[in-house]
Design a protein around this motif. Structure first.
Motif, PDB file in Angstrom:
ATOM      1  N   GLY A  38      -3.308   0.328  -3.504  1.00  0.00           N
ATOM      2  CA  GLY A  38      -3.156  -0.885  -2.722  1.00  0.00           C
ATOM      3  C   GLY A  38      -1.957  -1.628  -3.256  1.00  0.00           C
ATOM      4  O   GLY A  38      -0.975  -1.013  -3.677  1.00  0.00           O
ATOM      5  N   ARG A  83      -3.466   7.323  -3.740  1.00  0.00           N
ATOM      6  CA  ARG A  83      -3.158   6.108  -2.995  1.00  0.00           C
ATOM      7  C   ARG A  83      -3.247   4.912  -3.915  1.00  0.00           C
ATOM      8  O   ARG A  83      -3.889   4.980  -4.961  1.00  0.00           O
ATOM      9  CB  ARG A  83      -4.090   5.925  -1.805  1.00  0.00           C
ATOM     10  CG  ARG A  83      -5.535   5.641  -2.196  1.00  0.00           C
ATOM     11  CD  ARG A  83      -6.454   5.392  -1.009  1.00  0.00           C
ATOM     12  NE  ARG A  83      -6.420   6.545  -0.139  1.00  0.00           N
ATOM     13  CZ  ARG A  83      -6.555   6.505   1.189  1.00  0.00           C
ATOM     14  NH1 ARG A  83      -6.785   5.379   1.787  1.00  0.00           N
ATOM     15  NH2 ARG A  83      -6.492   7.593   1.909  1.00  0.00           N
ATOM     16  N   GLU A 114       0.853  -1.191   0.000  1.00  0.00           N
ATOM     17  CA  GLU A 114       0.000   0.000   0.000  1.00  0.00           C
ATOM     18  C   GLU A 114       0.888   1.239   0.000  1.00  0.00           C
ATOM     19  O   GLU A 114       2.024   1.202   0.456  1.00  0.00           O
ATOM     20  CB  GLU A 114      -0.928   0.030   1.212  1.00  0.00           C
ATOM     21  CG  GLU A 114      -0.189   0.101   2.535  1.00  0.00           C
ATOM     22  CD  GLU A 114      -1.119   0.123   3.732  1.00  0.00           C
ATOM     23  OE1 GLU A 114      -2.122   0.853   3.702  1.00  0.00           O
ATOM     24  OE2 GLU A 114      -0.837  -0.602   4.695  1.00  0.00           O
TER      25      GLU A 114
END
Length: 145
Positions: A24, A22, A10
């Motif tokens: 994962g 962002r 992440e």
């Protein structure tokens, strides 16, 4: 262009305490345009990174790419990748592209990576950012195109 690619479980980037981007499982990509770079360099770098086989296959070998895994990428501009530390204690950054060209090539790289089929989120060019990541492996690979 130069990139520092990190395989992550992440990652996120914050600007003024707010999350700007962002991802994962996937890649954290720090990227820097250098003097003399053009859009062709950004295209080549994006293609190389999208197909870079650094994710584990079923046998635990690094044999799968970001495209194979369906992972995402967080791309952050990082002019300090141009650092010249060959003299003295203060790095020089004159090898980096000028800011206007650097921003254009950064944006072009992001577009090219998306065109490869990668889900991409970003920081903001020239912003003071806080980058948080969990490096998986750890796997960190420098790439130049």
């Amino acid at each position: 262009m130069k990139a520092l690619v990190q395989r992550v479980t992440e990652a996120r980037v914050e600007i003024d305490g707010a999350v700007s981007g962002r991802c994962g499982p996937g890649l954290m990509i720090l990227v820097c345009a250098m003097q003399g770079d053009a859009e062709a360099n950004a295209d080549a770098l994006a293609g190389r990174i999208a197909k870079l086989r650094i994710f584990r296959d079923d046998d635990g070998r690094m044999n799968r790419s970001l495209l194979d895994t369906g992972g995402g990428a967080l791309v952050v501009s990082q002019f300090t990748l141009s650092a010249d530390t060959s003299r003295g204690n203060r790095p020089g950054f004159s090898a980096a592209a000028p800011p206007d060209l650097g921003e254009h090539l950064y944006e072009h790289f992001v577009t090219a990576l998306r065109a490869e089929g990668v889900t991409v989120e970003t920081g903001r060019f020239g912003a003071d950012m806080a980058v948080h990541l969990v490096n998986d492996g750890p796997v960190t690979i420098p790439i130049e195109r």
